[in-house]
Design an enzyme around this catalytic site. Structure first.
Site, mmCIF file in Angstrom:
data_model
loop_
_atom_site.group_PDB
_atom_site.id
_atom_site.type_symbol
_atom_site.label_atom_id
_atom_site.label_comp_id
_atom_site.label_asym_id
_atom_site.label_seq_id
_atom_site.Cartn_x
_atom_site.Cartn_y
_atom_site.Cartn_z
ATOM 1 N N PHE A 1 -11.761 -7.139 13.977
ATOM 2 C CA PHE A 1 -10.801 -7.411 13.231
ATOM 3 C C PHE A 1 -10.441 -6.276 12.095
ATOM 4 O O PHE A 1 -11.308 -5.940 11.227
ATOM 5 C CB PHE A 1 -11.237 -8.864 12.455
ATOM 6 C CG PHE A 1 -10.256 -9.459 11.612
ATOM 7 C CD1 PHE A 1 -8.868 -9.757 11.972
ATOM 8 C CD2 PHE A 1 -10.438 -9.448 10.349
ATOM 9 C CE1 PHE A 1 -7.789 -10.105 11.120
ATOM 10 C CE2 PHE A 1 -9.502 -9.794 9.053
ATOM 11 C CZ PHE A 1 -7.938 -10.084 9.774
ATOM 12 N N GLN A 2 -9.125 -6.390 12.121
ATOM 13 C CA GLN A 2 -8.476 -4.980 11.204
ATOM 14 C C GLN A 2 -9.241 -3.917 11.268
ATOM 15 O O GLN A 2 -9.223 -3.183 10.333
ATOM 16 C CB GLN A 2 -8.771 -5.657 9.763
ATOM 17 C CG GLN A 2 -7.804 -7.009 9.547
ATOM 18 C CD GLN A 2 -7.506 -7.339 7.662
ATOM 19 O OE1 GLN A 2 -8.512 -6.917 7.077
ATOM 20 N NE2 GLN A 2 -6.406 -7.676 7.586
ATOM 21 N N GLU B 1 0.657 -1.218 0.101
ATOM 22 C CA GLU B 1 0.093 -0.061 -0.023
ATOM 23 C C GLU B 1 0.865 1.389 -0.207
ATOM 24 O O GLU B 1 0.591 2.249 -0.612
ATOM 25 C CB GLU B 1 -0.778 0.138 1.273
ATOM 26 C CG GLU B 1 -1.912 -1.033 1.196
ATOM 27 C CD GLU B 1 -1.661 -2.231 1.515
ATOM 28 O OE1 GLU B 1 -0.328 -2.526 1.844
ATOM 29 O OE2 GLU B 1 -2.382 -3.062 1.912
ATOM 30 N N MET C 1 24.545 7.855 1.523
ATOM 31 C CA MET C 1 24.307 9.331 2.499
ATOM 32 C C MET C 1 24.864 9.096 3.737
ATOM 33 O O MET C 1 25.354 10.014 4.181
ATOM 34 C CB MET C 1 23.050 9.851 2.104
ATOM 35 C CG MET C 1 22.942 11.098 2.462
ATOM 36 S SD MET C 1 24.059 12.192 1.759
ATOM 37 C CE MET C 1 23.244 12.870 0.266
ATOM 38 N N LYS D 1 -17.444 -0.591 5.602
ATOM 39 C CA LYS D 1 -17.843 -1.679 4.634
ATOM 40 C C LYS D 1 -19.244 -1.403 4.416
ATOM 41 O O LYS D 1 -19.749 -1.545 3.282
ATOM 42 C CB LYS D 1 -17.496 -2.947 5.173
ATOM 43 C CG LYS D 1 -17.914 -4.009 4.241
ATOM 44 C CD LYS D 1 -17.453 -5.489 4.885
ATOM 45 C CE LYS D 1 -17.499 -6.553 3.956
ATOM 46 N NZ LYS D 1 -17.139 -7.817 4.116
#
Ligand SMILES: Cc1ncc(C[n+]2csc(CCOP(=O)(O)OP(=O)(O)O)c2C)c(N)n1
Ligand SMILES: [Mg+2]
Lengths: 576, 177
Positions: free
Chosen positions: A113-114, A51, A481, A163
């Protein structure tokens, strides 16, 4: 007849109305209804492999076009994975709309959940964010999100959608107006202030233009160029502003700041008028603020009133859209005759002689060698082959600075780099987004061996879409760097910066179904780049470069920009 | 010196968090914060008192003004404004001290809102410093419980409210244009 549809469909209709042709995302449990609607919808969805890269790709798309980039993630881990990308877009003022799924509204707050508090987590990572709790609000919110993301100072806006809102059915009526009474956009600069600016410019003996990402965001490159030519002043573009003025323009004095050119930093230090356009006096540009442009009066044009006086108090602030402000300013300057504009005065000519002298004393010359490939040499070759026309994305580190110093961009929206956040892993996914936005363009992703390995999963996105991105790994075997700072400021005690076990590039690319190659000899460089560009598909070119090259000039942290170190300390000759 | 910021904000979820976020992100501690509806039920008026580094005060107010839910944020610290706070205070009063407490309350313009054999509940409004004196005086009579409202402020200058009018969506604008 009511136009009934699901929230998911409604979202896609709104995207169509905003002109979205593709978006980048990764599905999950709560976005199943959305992806079910995507299944039969003409909008193109690009499946990335993480993502964070959906957001970076959306940024690449947005930076390359000026249009809003769109990304999408599921609830919980999907949404939290977006966070780095959102902050990156916030820091660099990139218009992005992120859609996240959320658990069903009746479950919010139950540690479902989630479930993650995406609205809370992303509050400080976005320009604005929304949680849509009722389906009828959805279209309004989506259009507000696009409006906020793309107007004023652009930035990321996140919309969190439960949802059940995706799943619900409701009548869809297209939204025609947006009402955000508290959202303030200052576009027109104050005419009196602009007139005073014209006067200050005419009176200046040593004017200097300091242009940044705001010029590109405002699509004000043509106006900037006209200004620079009208007043015939030397001009620098910041890391975010490269391409705002053509890289081969005679007035362009390259990039200022920590790894800026000698002439750019000396110009800033000695000018008597600093014309700051769409910049934020970032510490990487100013060095020690108290010693920055010490002799200069400052004109500061910015669309964000909070940038005015944040780091440097200007003598003349102008809040407005750079394009409109510069158009007005140019009109006023054009109305003066050139004598009043003062461009030919003895003082101005002396100033130019001084700037040219600085340029020739310490040019940003590409270094090369017969025995090994110098990273600067790589950039010079990319500059040559792209002719100022290719899109180049970079990752973060030494290669980013060399690319910014040595690759010239003749147009805006060609150089895409993570500036404010300096986020490794940006190079490859942003190139993917840019290539989707500009299929006609040659796109290079110039990445370090460290940052590349943060985005390696996206080789699958490149491969599966046959994107002809040219991935150039500037492979120095180190987190270069960080190694440079350890060498210079920590007695060369190299700690956790060695990158061994880099994969075989040919095999790696082949594993994803495209061509790859490793080179290490200087004479291989030009032909290999040509081969990469000639290849119709993706190409992974892994270039082994000298491991211990450092980026110069360098302004040490806390120093003034005119106290830059120009070259590596020369080894003391051993007496015979 | 403490900074007094007055805000007119949309009554929306998350608005308070965004505003306090401007302060907490910079490590500032809020002294007091009050918020309540205005005549327009969709809007709230908020007063924040906060200890901000003097050269960052403008920046903080500008950042608040940038918030989409904030219609107006103004710094009232150095401008003509009235600031008041209310305190509710319960003091235990012995039989001998009751009259004296009532006398003191009167001096501070406090009202008795509850009276019982154990003591009084008093209500006072005023400038925060005045209320502090009041609280000190009451403490000298014995155990007290104090609840302060935090400051509320009103500007004495008319302030022009710049609101953005509705704008057409992109698709709508394309149709018209
Ligand atoms: C996500 C992230 N982690 C850490 C850093 C700190 N950092 C800045 S540059 C750099 C080294 C990058 O190494 P590499 O990608 O090989 O590029 P090089 O400097 O060698 O060109 C690191 C670790 C960062 N900028 N971003
Ligand atoms: Mg490296």
């Amino acid at each position: 007849m009511p136009n009934m549809m699901s929230g998911a469909r409604m979202l896609l209709e709104c995207l169509v109305r905003e002109g979205v042709d593709c978006f980048f995302g990764y599905p999950g449990g709560v976005t199943l209804p959305l992806y079910d609607a995507v299944y039969e919808h003409p909008i193109r969805h690009v499946l990335v492999r993480h993502e964070q890269n959906a957001c970076f790709a959306a940024e690449g798309y947005a930076r390359a076009t000026g249009r809003v980039g769109v990304c999408c993630a599921t609830s919980g881990p999907g949404a939290t994975n977006l966070v780095t990308g959102l902050v990156n877009a916030l820091m660099d003022s990139v218009p992005v709309v992120a859609i996240t799924g959320q658990v069903a509204s009746k479950l919010i707050g139950s540690d479902a959940f989630q479930e993650a508090d995406t609205f809370g987590i992303t509050r400080s990572c976005t320009k604005h964010n929304f949680l849509v709790k009722n389906l009828p609000d959805l279209p309004q919110v989506i259009h507000e999100a696009f409006y906020i993301a793309s107007t004023g100072r652009p930035g990321p806006v996140l919309v969190d959608i439960p949802k059940d809102v995706f799943q619900g059915q409701a009548h869809y009526a297209p939204v025609s107006a947006i009402h955000l009474p508290g959202y303030k956009v200052f576009t027109e600069g104050h005419t009196g202030q602009i007139r005073r600016a014209a006067q200050m410019i005419a009176e200046a003996q040593r004017p200097f233009v300091y242009a940044g990402g705001g010029i590109i965001a405002a699509n004000a490159s043509a106006e900037l160029r006209e200004l620079v030519e009208l007043i015939d002043a030397p001009a620098v573009c910041t890391l975010m502003g490269l391409g705002a003025l053509p890289g081969n323009h005679p007035n362009f004095i390259s990039m200022p700041g920590m790894h800026g050119s000698y002439a750019a930093n000396m110009g800033m230090t000695h000018c008597d008028l600093l014309i700051a356009l769409g910049v934020r006096f970032d510490d990487r540009v100013t060095g020690r603020l108290a010693a920055f442009a010490p002799h200069a009066k400052v004109i500061h044009v910015d669309i964000d009133p909070a940038e005015i006086g944040k780091n440097r108090n200007p003598d003349l602030p102008i809040v407005g859209d750079a394009r409109r402000v510069l158009a007005k300013l140019n009109r006023m300057l054009r109305e003066m005759d050139s004598a009043a504009r003062n461009t030919q005065s003895e003082a101005r000519q002396h100033w130019w002689r001084q700037v040219r002298a600085w340029q020739s004393q310490h040019p940003l010359a590409p270094v090369s060698s017969d025995s090994e490939i110098k990273p600067q040499h790589v950039m010079a070759e990319i500059d040559r082959i792209s002719g100022g026309q290719a899109i180049v994305t970079s990752d973060v580190g030494q290669h980013q600075m060399w690319a910014a110093q040595l690759i010239r961009f003749h147009e805006p929206r060609l150089w895409l780099s993570s500036g404010g956040l300096g986020s490794m892993g940006f190079g490859l996914p942003s190139a993917i987004g840019a290539q989707f936005a500009r299929p006609d363009k040659l796109v290079f992703a110039v990445v370090g061996d460290g940052g590349f390995q943060m985005s390696i999963p996206e080789l699958a996105t490149v491969g599966s879409n046959g994107l002809p991105v040219k991935i150039i790994v500037v492979n120095n075997g180190y987190l270069g760097m960080v190694r440079q700072w350890q060498e210079l400021f920590y007695n060369n005690r190299l700690s956790a910066v060695t990158l061994d076990c880099f994969p075989d590039a040919a095999k790696l690319a082949a594993a994803y179904g495209f061509t790859g190659r490793t080179i290490e000899r200087p004479e291989e460089l030009a032909p290999a780049l040509k081969e990469a560009v000639d290849e119709p598909g993706p190409y992974l070119l892994n270039i082994r470069v000298s491991p211990f090259e450092n980026v110069y000039p360098m302004v040490p942290a806390g120093a003034a920009v005119n106290e830059m170190v120009l070259a590596p300390p020369q080894p003391v000759p051993v007496p015979k | 010196m403490l900074q007094v910021i007055s805000l007119l904000v949309e009554n929306k979820p998350g608005a308070l968090m965004r505003i306090t976020g401007v302060l907490s992100a910079r490590g500032y501690n809020i002294e007091s914060l009050t918020v309540a509806r205005t005549l327009d039920p969709g809007l709230s008026r908020m007063t924040i008192v906060v200890d901000v580094d003097p050269n960052l005060r403008q920046q903080v107010v500008k950042q608040m003004n940038k918030l989409v839910n904030v219609l107006q944020a103004s710094d009232l610290t150095d401008s003509p404004a009235v600031c008041r706070e209310m305190v509710l205070l319960r003091v235990r009063a012995t039989l001998e001290s009751r009259t004296a407490i009532l006398k003191e309350a009167e001096i501070f313009g406090a009202r008795v809102v509850d009276s019982s054999p154990e003591g009084f509940a008093l209500e006072a409004t005023g400038h925060s410093e005045k209320l502090e004196e009041f609280i000190d005086v009451m403490r000298s009579y014995g155990d007290i419980d104090v609840t302060r409202s935090g400051s509320v402020a009103v500007s004495l200058e008319p302030r022009k409210l710049r609101l953005q009018p509705p704008v057409p969506t992109k698709a709508e604008a394309a149709k018209v244009g």
